[in-house]
Enzyme design. Structure first.
Site, PDB file in Angstrom:
ATOM      1  CG  HIS A  94       0.258   0.487   2.596  1.00 32.76           C
ATOM      2  ND1 HIS A  94       0.806  -1.073   3.147  1.00 32.76           N
ATOM      3  CD2 HIS A  94       0.031   0.673   3.377  1.00 32.76           C
ATOM      4  CE1 HIS A  94       0.858  -0.754   4.229  1.00 32.76           C
ATOM      5  NE2 HIS A  94       0.571   0.482   4.447  1.00 32.76           N
TER       6      HIS A  94
ATOM      7  CG  ASP B  93       1.255   4.901   5.041  1.00 35.30           C
ATOM      8  OD1 ASP B  93       1.322   3.664   5.099  1.00 35.30           O
ATOM      9  OD2 ASP B  93       2.556   5.063   5.401  1.00 35.30           O
TER      10      ASP B  93
ATOM     11  CG  HIS C 260       4.725   1.376   3.140  1.00 45.28           C
ATOM     12  ND1 HIS C 260       4.597   2.210   2.401  1.00 45.28           N
ATOM     13  CD2 HIS C 260       3.964   1.030   4.170  1.00 45.28           C
ATOM     14  CE1 HIS C 260       3.097   2.597   3.292  1.00 45.28           C
ATOM     15  NE2 HIS C 260       2.767   1.531   4.399  1.00 45.28           N
TER      16      HIS C 260
ATOM     17  NE  ARG D  64       2.292   6.481   8.706  1.00 46.96           N
ATOM     18  CZ  ARG D  64       0.970   5.522   8.609  1.00 46.96           C
ATOM     19  NH1 ARG D  64       1.093   4.864   8.194  1.00 46.96           N
ATOM     20  NH2 ARG D  64       0.077   6.887   8.345  1.00 46.96           N
TER      21      ARG D  64
HETATM   22  O1  LIG Z   1       5.632  -1.622  10.836  1.00 45.49           O
HETATM   23  C1  LIG Z   1       5.957  -1.829   9.324  1.00 45.49           C
HETATM   24  O2  LIG Z   1       6.799  -2.174   8.855  1.00 45.49           O
HETATM   25  C2  LIG Z   1       4.986  -1.157   8.602  1.00 45.49           C
HETATM   26  C3  LIG Z   1       3.926  -0.077   8.934  1.00 45.49           C
HETATM   27  C4  LIG Z   1       3.661   0.239   7.832  1.00 45.49           C
HETATM   28  O3  LIG Z   1       2.715   0.281   7.057  1.00 45.49           O
HETATM   29  C5  LIG Z   1       2.622   2.335   8.114  1.00 45.49           C
HETATM   30  O4  LIG Z   1       3.415   2.797   9.045  1.00 45.49           O
HETATM   31  O5  LIG Z   1       2.686   2.522   7.325  1.00 45.49           O
HETATM   32 FE   LIG Z   2       1.865   2.160   6.132  1.00 41.88          FE
END
Ligand SMILES: O=C(O)CCC(=O)C(=O)O
Ligand SMILES: [Fe+2]
Length: 291
Positions: free
Chosen positions: A118, A120, A267, A282
Site C-alpha cells: 500500500h 499510506d 511498502h 509513525r
Molecule cells: O510496521 C511497518 O513496518 C510498516 C507499517 C505501515 O504500513 C506503516 O507504518 O505505514
Molecule cells: Fe503503511
C-alpha cells in the site's frame, strides 16, 4: 502542502543530484530504491543536513537512520520540518499526541499494520507525502519492511500500456480497510472513512517523474472502463509492481527510523515474528492532491 513549501531549499536540493553529499553519508541499498543515511542525529540537524536529507529522500524514495534516540516531541518536530502533520483517520495514537500513530504487534495481535502492499492513506483527497516510522522495540529477526519504487514500476511498463493508462483515474477507498480494523485496540469506528479519486499515474511534484499510483490496499476500481476490465488491469498492475527488481527490504533494529515518500513508493510490513513484540510510532506528513 502549500505551493511555497515546494520552492527554496527543496528545489535546490533536487538540482544538486549527482554532487557528493557534504554533511551526511548515503549508502544505497539497491540502485533503484532505499538508502541508509549516516552522520545525522535527527534530534539535532543543521539546515544543510536538512537540505541533504530532502535530497536523499528524493533520490532514494525511502531513507533509513540507525541508532536514533528521539523523544516523542523530537520525532514530531523532525516531521514538521517537512510540512504540516497528517492525522490518521482510524489508527490509535499515543495519549495526548494525535499525530503520533502507534505501530504495534505482540502475542495478543490478530493482525499487524501494513501487511499488504500500500501507499499510506491513499484514500485521502490529499494523501500523505511521507511517513516517518520510528521502531523502538523489535524482534532480533523478522518484522522487516519491504518498499517498492513506483517510478521503476511505471518505467518498466510497455509504451502501449503507458498510453492506455494515460488520463485514467481510480477510486481509493478507506471503508473496507479501516472499518473494524482497530476495534481490538479499543478504537470505535467512525460513521464513514475517506474515499477519493486519483490518477492511475501521478507526477511527483518535486522530481517531475511519473509513478504508478494504484495499490492493493486502497484502490478498488479504475473509472471509465468496464468493471471486469478494471479488475483485470488492476490485477496486472499489482503483479507487475510487485516484481522484486523494484524493491528493497529493510531490516530493523531498535531505534531505527524509516522515512518514505508515499507519492512514489509503496511498502509492506512482514508479520513473521508472532508471538514476539514490535513497537514504534509513525509521524506522517501531509501531502498534496495527486496530479
Ligand atoms: O510496521 C511497518 O513496518 C510498516 C507499517 C505501515 O504500513 C506503516 O507504518 O505505514
Ligand atoms: Fe503503511
Amino acid at each position: 502542502m502549500s505551493l511555497s513549501a515546494l520552492s527554496g531549499p527543496r528545489i535546490r536540493s533536487i538540482t544538486e543530484a549527482g554532487l557528493p553529499y557534504e554533511t551526511i553519508t548515503v549508502e544505497k541499498l539497491t540502485p533503484l530504491i532505499g538508502a541508509e543515511i549516516g552522520g545525522a542525529d535527527l534530534a539535532r540537524l543543521s539546515n544543510r543536513q536538512m537540505d541533504e536529507i530532502h535530497r536523499a529522500l528524493a533520490e532514494n524514495l525511502v531513507i533509513f537512520f540507525r541508532d536514533q534516540h528521539l523523544t516523542q516531541e523530537q520525532h514530531l518536530e523532525f516531521g514538521r520540518q517537512f510540512g504540516e502533520l497528517h492525522l490518521h483517520p482510524a489508527a490509535p495514537h499515543e495519549p495526548g499526541h494525535p499525530e503520533l500513530m502507534i505501530i504495534k504487534a505482540d502475542e495478543n495481535s490478530v493482525r499487524a499494520n501494513g501487511e499488504g502492499w500500500h501507499s499510506d492513506v491513499s484514500c485521502d483527497e490529499e494523501p500523505p507525502m511521507g511517513s516517518i516510522l520510528y521502531i523502538k522495540e523489535c524482534p532480533p529477526h523478522g518484522g522487516d519492511t519491504l518498499f517498492a519504487s513506483m517510478y521503476a514500476a511505471y518505467d518498466a511498463l510497455s509504451d502501449r500500456m503507458k498510453a492506455y493508462l494515460e488520463g485514467l483515474t481510480a477510486i481509493h477507498s478507506g471503508e473496507h480497510v479501516y472499518r473494524g480494523m482497530f476495534a481490538k485496540e479499543g478504537v470505535a469506528d467512525k460513521p464513514s472513512y475517506p474515499k477519493a479519486v486519483h490518477p492511475v499515474v501521478r507526477t511527483h511534484p518535486m522530481t517531475g517523474k511519473k509513478a504508478l499510483y494504484v495499490n492493493r490496499g486502497f484502490t478498488t476500481r479504475i473509472l471509465g472502463i468496464p468493471v471486469d476490465e478494471s479488475e483485470g488491469i488492476l490485477r496486472y498492475l499489482y503483479e507487475h509492481m510487485e516484481n522484486p527488481l523494484f524493491q528493497c527490504r529493510f531490516r530493523w533494529q531498535p531505534n531505527s527510523v524509516a522515512f518514505w515518500d508515499n507519492r512514489c513508493a509503496q511498502h509492506r510490513a512482514m508479520w513473521d515474528y508472532w508471538p514476539q513484540r514490535r513497537y514504534g510510532n509513525r509521524v506522517t506528513v501531509k501531502g498534496e492532491r495527486p496530479v
